[in-house]
Design a protein around this motif. Structure first.
Motif, PDB file in Angstrom:
ATOM      1  N   VAL A   1       0.907  -1.274   0.100  1.00  0.00           N
ATOM      2  CA  VAL A   1       0.139  -0.110  -0.023  1.00  0.00           C
ATOM      3  C   VAL A   1       0.890   1.126   0.043  1.00  0.00           C
ATOM      4  O   VAL A   1       2.104   1.059   0.371  1.00  0.00           O
ATOM      5  N   GLY A   2       0.183   2.225  -0.362  1.00  0.00           N
ATOM      6  CA  GLY A   2       1.193   3.708  -0.636  1.00  0.00           C
ATOM      7  C   GLY A   2       0.344   4.969  -0.742  1.00  0.00           C
ATOM      8  O   GLY A   2      -0.617   4.587  -0.771  1.00  0.00           O
ATOM      9  N   PRO A   3       0.913   5.865  -0.897  1.00  0.00           N
ATOM     10  CA  PRO A   3       0.291   7.107  -1.033  1.00  0.00           C
ATOM     11  C   PRO A   3      -0.655   7.198  -2.675  1.00  0.00           C
ATOM     12  O   PRO A   3      -0.137   6.573  -3.600  1.00  0.00           O
ATOM     13  N   ILE A   4      -1.723   7.817  -2.603  1.00  0.00           N
ATOM     14  CA  ILE A   4      -2.409   7.786  -3.987  1.00  0.00           C
ATOM     15  C   ILE A   4      -3.029   9.292  -4.152  1.00  0.00           C
ATOM     16  O   ILE A   4      -3.001  10.050  -3.083  1.00  0.00           O
ATOM     17  N   LYS A   5      -3.288   9.546  -5.333  1.00  0.00           N
ATOM     18  CA  LYS A   5      -3.936  10.971  -5.795  1.00  0.00           C
ATOM     19  C   LYS A   5      -2.934  12.076  -5.114  1.00  0.00           C
ATOM     20  O   LYS A   5      -1.700  11.862  -5.570  1.00  0.00           O
ATOM     21  N   ASP A   6      -3.267  13.031  -4.359  1.00  0.00           N
ATOM     22  CA  ASP A   6      -2.685  14.056  -4.072  1.00  0.00           C
ATOM     23  C   ASP A   6      -1.623  13.630  -3.082  1.00  0.00           C
ATOM     24  O   ASP A   6      -0.936  14.559  -2.784  1.00  0.00           O
ATOM     25  N   MET A   7      -1.562  12.855  -2.402  1.00  0.00           N
ATOM     26  CA  MET A   7      -0.621  12.151  -1.526  1.00  0.00           C
ATOM     27  C   MET A   7       0.720  11.933  -2.078  1.00  0.00           C
ATOM     28  O   MET A   7       1.797  11.964  -1.448  1.00  0.00           O
ATOM     29  N   CYS A   8       0.689  11.517  -3.474  1.00  0.00           N
ATOM     30  CA  CYS A   8       1.757  11.091  -4.013  1.00  0.00           C
ATOM     31  C   CYS A   8       2.898  12.146  -4.153  1.00  0.00           C
ATOM     32  O   CYS A   8       4.001  11.935  -4.194  1.00  0.00           O
ATOM     33  N   ARG A   9       2.675  13.467  -4.132  1.00  0.00           N
ATOM     34  CA  ARG A   9       3.526  14.547  -4.147  1.00  0.00           C
ATOM     35  C   ARG A   9       3.753  15.262  -2.849  1.00  0.00           C
ATOM     36  O   ARG A   9       4.797  16.064  -2.645  1.00  0.00           O
ATOM     37  N   ARG A  10       3.331  14.624  -1.893  1.00  0.00           N
ATOM     38  CA  ARG A  10       3.379  14.942  -0.417  1.00  0.00           C
ATOM     39  C   ARG A  10       4.375  13.785   0.477  1.00  0.00           C
ATOM     40  O   ARG A  10       4.565  14.140   1.408  1.00  0.00           O
ATOM     41  N   VAL A  11       4.322  12.640  -0.222  1.00  0.00           N
ATOM     42  CA  VAL A  11       4.968  11.546   0.578  1.00  0.00           C
ATOM     43  C   VAL A  11       6.182  10.835  -0.166  1.00  0.00           C
ATOM     44  O   VAL A  11       6.540  10.824  -1.549  1.00  0.00           O
ATOM     45  N   LEU A  12       7.154  10.778   0.599  1.00  0.00           N
ATOM     46  CA  LEU A  12       8.475  10.065  -0.086  1.00  0.00           C
ATOM     47  C   LEU A  12       8.391   8.503   0.336  1.00  0.00           C
ATOM     48  O   LEU A  12       8.389   8.361   1.668  1.00  0.00           O
ATOM     49  N   THR A  13       8.134   7.660  -0.697  1.00  0.00           N
ATOM     50  CA  THR A  13       7.842   6.170  -0.431  1.00  0.00           C
ATOM     51  C   THR A  13       9.294   5.672  -0.532  1.00  0.00           C
ATOM     52  O   THR A  13      10.266   5.785  -1.391  1.00  0.00           O
ATOM     53  N   ILE A  14       9.434   4.739   0.449  1.00  0.00           N
ATOM     54  CA  ILE A  14      10.910   4.007   0.724  1.00  0.00           C
ATOM     55  C   ILE A  14      10.386   2.525   0.430  1.00  0.00           C
ATOM     56  O   ILE A  14       9.774   1.837   1.206  1.00  0.00           O
ATOM     57  N   ASN A  15      10.891   1.866  -0.628  1.00  0.00           N
ATOM     58  CA  ASN A  15      10.508   0.655  -0.929  1.00  0.00           C
ATOM     59  C   ASN A  15      11.670  -0.403  -0.366  1.00  0.00           C
ATOM     60  O   ASN A  15      12.805  -0.259  -0.697  1.00  0.00           O
TER      61      ASN A  15
END
Length: 280
Positions: A252-266
């Motif tokens: 699971v991860g950020p979607i829509k407007d959250m994508c540019r507010r969240v830095l995802t670490i895989n």
């Protein structure tokens, strides 16, 4: 965990009792006797929206921090230049006056060593993890910072441990994750209740859904403060958002407007049972 505690009417009564000697005239004894502060005085102060006689409090710093002009504040206590209150032992921090590039490289090496045994999916994921550790240390000094989300394909990959590592660089207190809210209304109430205490970290652990773009959460990540009504009290509050936001979950991860507010670490351990691995 050092935190800001909202005052109450009983607490206001106690504070006024400590600030002055209160007396009333007793007809039976024909003399002045000690008494509690009048309730009306307590209510007037408690319901006040502005307190110009008090110093503004922007938040809590749990280690040396930076003012807006880049100056390092290494002394504990209240700092008038930033409005921050430092709750740390300055003797535990050794900050060089003129650090060199070699000092910075050595410090980066120590941080990288902490991440050596994590199975990052790519080099950019390790870079994002380093950004999370650095942000954790200086979050009270930053007007804005992204949220960090740790994602993995299976359980036991080290998501929560990586979040614990970041939390340890933000506060000496142990982590206390909370559940991700289910609705916009619940999100607003939860964030205001948590941010009232000015926590170092807010962590949403083991998400079952994607990071939904709730308005209050988006505002908390991109603005320096949010406002709302305090639960159980007919009073509004504006709180600082200088808190490190973390989350983790499987697939699971950020979607829509959250994508540019969240830095995802895989993180990808590349095995079916990552919990059986051994580490040094």
């Amino acid at each position: 965990e050092s935190q800001i505690i909202p005052t109450s009417k009983p607490a206001m009564t106690r504070a006024l009792s400590c600030a002055a000697v209160w007396q009333r005239y007793d007809k039976r004894s024909d003399d002045w006797v000690m008494c509690d502060p009048p309730e009306r005085h307590c209510i007037v102060l408690f319901d006040g929206q502005q307190y110009p006689h008090m110093l503004p409090l922007s938040g809590i710093a749990r280690q040396p921090f930076l003012r807006a002009n880049g100056q390092i504040v290494s002394a504990a206590g209240y700092d008038a230049g930033s409005g921050m209150f430092g709750v740390f032992d300055a003797r535990q921090f050794n900050i060089p006056d003129n650090p060199s590039k070699a000092d910075a490289a050595a410090a980066m090496g120590r941080l990288s060593d902490l991440l050596d045994e994590f199975s990052f999916a790519a080099e950019c994921d390790k870079a994002a993890a380093l950004a999370m550790l650095l942000t954790a240390a200086i979050r009270p000094s930053l007007p804005h910072a992204p949220m960090f989300h740790v994602r993995a394909p299976v359980q036991g990959s080290g998501k929560s441990f990586l979040c614990k590592l970041a939390t340890a660089l933000a506060t000496p207190a142990p982590p206390s994750p909370v559940s991700f809210p289910d609705s916009e209304e619940e999100c607003g109430k939860l964030l205001l209740a948590l941010l009232l205490k000015s926590p170092a970290v807010i962590e949403f652990d083991d998400l079952n859904t994607d990071l939904l773009p709730f308005d209050k959460l988006k505002t908390a990540i991109t603005e320096e403060s949010i406002s709302g009504r305090i639960l159980g009290v007919s009073k509004d509050a504006t709180v600082s958002t200088r808190t490190l936001f973390l989350s983790s979950g499987n697939n699971v991860g950020p979607i829509k407007d959250m994508c540019r507010r969240v830095l995802t670490i895989n993180i990808d351990p590349l095995c079916a049972t990552p919990a059986t691995r051994h580490f040094k």
